[in-house]
Design a protein around this motif. Structure first.
Motif, PDB file in Angstrom:
ATOM      1  N   LEU A  38      34.211  38.178  56.087  1.00 32.69           N
ATOM      2  CA  LEU A  38      34.883  39.193  55.281  1.00 32.69           C
ATOM      3  C   LEU A  38      33.959  40.399  55.170  1.00 32.69           C
ATOM      4  O   LEU A  38      32.847  40.307  54.647  1.00 32.69           O
ATOM      5  N   LEU A  39      34.391  41.539  55.705  1.00 29.14           N
ATOM      6  CA  LEU A  39      33.580  42.748  55.679  1.00 29.14           C
ATOM      7  C   LEU A  39      33.627  43.359  54.278  1.00 29.14           C
ATOM      8  O   LEU A  39      34.693  43.767  53.811  1.00 29.14           O
ATOM      9  N   GLU A  94      27.074  41.995  54.527  1.00 22.13           N
ATOM     10  CA  GLU A  94      26.395  42.866  53.576  1.00 22.13           C
ATOM     11  C   GLU A  94      27.394  43.879  53.047  1.00 22.13           C
ATOM     12  O   GLU A  94      28.477  44.064  53.612  1.00 22.13           O
ATOM     13  N   ARG A  95      27.050  44.521  51.966  1.00 19.99           N
ATOM     14  CA  ARG A  95      27.953  45.517  51.371  1.00 19.99           C
ATOM     15  C   ARG A  95      27.909  46.826  52.158  1.00 19.99           C
ATOM     16  O   ARG A  95      26.842  47.293  52.555  1.00 19.99           O
ATOM     17  N   THR A  98      30.545  53.065  53.065  1.00 21.17           N
ATOM     18  CA  THR A  98      31.280  54.060  53.851  1.00 21.17           C
ATOM     19  C   THR A  98      31.683  53.464  55.189  1.00 21.17           C
ATOM     20  O   THR A  98      31.135  52.447  55.633  1.00 21.17           O
ATOM     21  N   ALA A  99      32.612  54.131  55.859  1.00 19.03           N
ATOM     22  CA  ALA A  99      33.023  53.697  57.194  1.00 19.03           C
ATOM     23  C   ALA A  99      31.870  53.809  58.171  1.00 19.03           C
ATOM     24  O   ALA A  99      31.707  52.963  59.064  1.00 19.03           O
ATOM     25  N   ASP A 100      31.063  54.838  58.024  1.00 17.70           N
ATOM     26  CA  ASP A 100      29.922  55.037  58.931  1.00 17.70           C
ATOM     27  C   ASP A 100      28.935  53.879  58.840  1.00 17.70           C
ATOM     28  O   ASP A 100      28.330  53.487  59.843  1.00 17.70           O
ATOM     29  N   ASP A 101      28.768  53.315  57.637  1.00 18.43           N
ATOM     30  CA  ASP A 101      27.863  52.167  57.470  1.00 18.43           C
ATOM     31  C   ASP A 101      28.306  50.975  58.312  1.00 18.43           C
ATOM     32  O   ASP A 101      27.486  50.149  58.728  1.00 18.43           O
ATOM     33  N   MET A 102      29.598  50.879  58.581  1.00 21.00           N
ATOM     34  CA  MET A 102      30.156  49.701  59.245  1.00 21.00           C
ATOM     35  C   MET A 102      30.034  49.762  60.767  1.00 21.00           C
ATOM     36  O   MET A 102      30.288  48.767  61.447  1.00 21.00           O
ATOM     37  N   GLN A 103      29.654  50.891  61.304  1.00 21.65           N
ATOM     38  CA  GLN A 103      29.511  51.008  62.757  1.00 21.65           C
ATOM     39  C   GLN A 103      28.501  50.026  63.312  1.00 21.65           C
ATOM     40  O   GLN A 103      28.622  49.548  64.435  1.00 21.65           O
ATOM     41  N   VAL A 104      27.515  49.690  62.513  1.00 19.40           N
ATOM     42  CA  VAL A 104      26.443  48.791  62.960  1.00 19.40           C
ATOM     43  C   VAL A 104      26.976  47.409  63.295  1.00 19.40           C
ATOM     44  O   VAL A 104      26.536  46.774  64.262  1.00 19.40           O
ATOM     45  N   VAL A 105      27.929  46.922  62.492  1.00 18.76           N
ATOM     46  CA  VAL A 105      28.404  45.541  62.683  1.00 18.76           C
ATOM     47  C   VAL A 105      29.701  45.452  63.477  1.00 18.76           C
ATOM     48  O   VAL A 105      30.039  44.384  63.985  1.00 18.76           O
ATOM     49  N   GLY A 106      30.438  46.555  63.584  1.00 21.49           N
ATOM     50  CA  GLY A 106      31.750  46.501  64.216  1.00 21.49           C
ATOM     51  C   GLY A 106      31.755  45.869  65.591  1.00 21.49           C
ATOM     52  O   GLY A 106      32.611  45.029  65.903  1.00 21.49           O
ATOM     53  N   ASP A 107      30.802  46.224  66.417  1.00 23.50           N
ATOM     54  CA  ASP A 107      30.774  45.742  67.799  1.00 23.50           C
ATOM     55  C   ASP A 107      30.329  44.293  67.947  1.00 23.50           C
ATOM     56  O   ASP A 107      30.346  43.750  69.049  1.00 23.50           O
ATOM     57  N   THR A 108      29.919  43.656  66.844  1.00 25.87           N
ATOM     58  CA  THR A 108      29.464  42.258  66.924  1.00 25.87           C
ATOM     59  C   THR A 108      30.621  41.266  66.878  1.00 25.87           C
ATOM     60  O   THR A 108      30.410  40.068  67.036  1.00 25.87           O
ATOM     61  N   PHE A 109      31.851  41.756  66.665  1.00 24.25           N
ATOM     62  CA  PHE A 109      33.008  40.867  66.552  1.00 24.25           C
ATOM     63  C   PHE A 109      33.886  40.934  67.797  1.00 24.25           C
ATOM     64  O   PHE A 109      33.933  41.939  68.504  1.00 24.25           O
TER      65      PHE A 109
END
Length: 332
Positions: A38-39, A94-95, A98-109
């Protein structure tokens, strides 16, 4: 190898329907061989809106806080129960603020899933960036039972959302009008699907709540916005049956109900238990209605907020129970 799924929804709201639909979709994906995370998108604006007290910068806020103060301990207990439910039943990232913060994990799924609830509500640019999954191009994008929270769609909105919707590998919608809009944007059929809470059986819900699906002899009123109407119905039903009234309210202050038992501090499990063990259910809530159906409880529903009417009438029409919807003019 299990597919790695990143799930985005409104999981932080102190709202029974929001957290339980998130739980049910998470559970369904996990049971079907997916490894779900859960993001934890939780911007400061949401944190502020879910706090018990408001800031002290305006006289109206000061007055509000004074009215809430007598109920603080019960409201804090409720909020703590929601936090405990999240920690107990989800694998969370992790919490992200912003959307920009999520770029780091997006590609891991392998896949990003958005839904359910009003994740497609174009309320802000940031909401669109997050819940339309624009922060990552690599994984597949899937939307399950999203809602726009709108009853009409203009050409400007269609122009803005069409390129985003066309990037999804699979789309569905919770309401007919939203599905028709998606079909217009993508040129593909968009199925109308049920809310995720229906993906979990009554017995599973009862087990989660340590409850039994039985008649414990009370009329359960779940008041979201329709207090006066619901109480009128409850008083009449009490006259006819002699059963006491238990009322769960989401109000934070000015809580004056002439009922046998008033509940303010219920967490998600308490909510399920109150429904599972009721004799009758009266509610203006979609998810209150949904769990009445799941637990096979005699119920009556009413509409307090017009913009919420479509999903209530949709589900009642599907089960051929539109007669259980009581119009305001018939309440006496």
């Amino acid at each position: 190898m299990d597919k790695k799924i990143g799930l985005l929804t409104f999981h932080r709201a102190v709202n029974y329907g929001a957290i339980l639909q998130a739980f049910s979709l998470n559970r369904y994906l996990t049971k079907n061989g997916c490894k779900v995370t859960l993001l934890d998108y939780y911007p400061k604006s949401d944190e502020k809106s879910y706090s018990i007290f408001r800031s002290w910068f305006h006289p109206k806020d000061l007055l509000y806080n004074m009215l809430v103060l007598p109920y603080f301990n019960r409201l804090r207990e409720k909020k703590n129960k929601f936090s405990a439910f999240l920690n107990d039943h989800f694998v969370m990232s992790e919490r992200f603020e912003t959307a920009d913060d999520m770029q780091v994990v997006g590609d891991t799924f392998d896949c990003l899933v958005t839904g359910s609830d009003q994740v497609f509500n174009p309320i802000s640019k940031e909401n669109i960036k997050v819940y339309y999954l624009t922060f990552s191009d690599k994984p597949k994008r899937v939307a399950y039972a999203p809602s726009f929270g709108l009853s009409s769609f203009d050409a400007s909105l269609q122009s803005k959302l069409t390129p985003l919707l066309q990037k999804f590998s699979a789309l569905s919608c919770r309401e007919t009008k939203g599905a028709e809009f998606i079909a217009e944007c993508t040129g593909k059929d968009c199925p109308v699907v049920i809310d995720p809470v229906y993906l979990t059986s009554a017995e599973e819900w009862a087990d989660i709540a340590d409850a039994k699906i039985e008649d414990n002899g009370y009329i359960f009123v779940y008041d979201l916005n329709g207090r006066e109407r619901l109480l009128q119905m409850a008083y009449e039903l009490k006259k006819r049956t002699g059963k006491p009234i238990t009322c769960l309210t989401t109000k934070k202050y000015g809580i004056r109900y002439n009922v046998d038992k008033l509940v303010v501090e219920a967490g998600p499990k308490d909510f399920l238990k109150l429904l599972a063990e009721a004799s009758y259910v009266l509610t203006d809530s979609f998810h209150g209605l949904s769990f009445s159906i799941i637990f096979r409880k005699p119920f009556l529903s009413t509409i307090a907020v017009t913009k919420s009417s479509e999903r209530i009438t949709n589900i009642l029409s599907i089960i051929n129970a539109i007669g259980r919807l009581v119009p305001a003019e018939q309440i006496n």
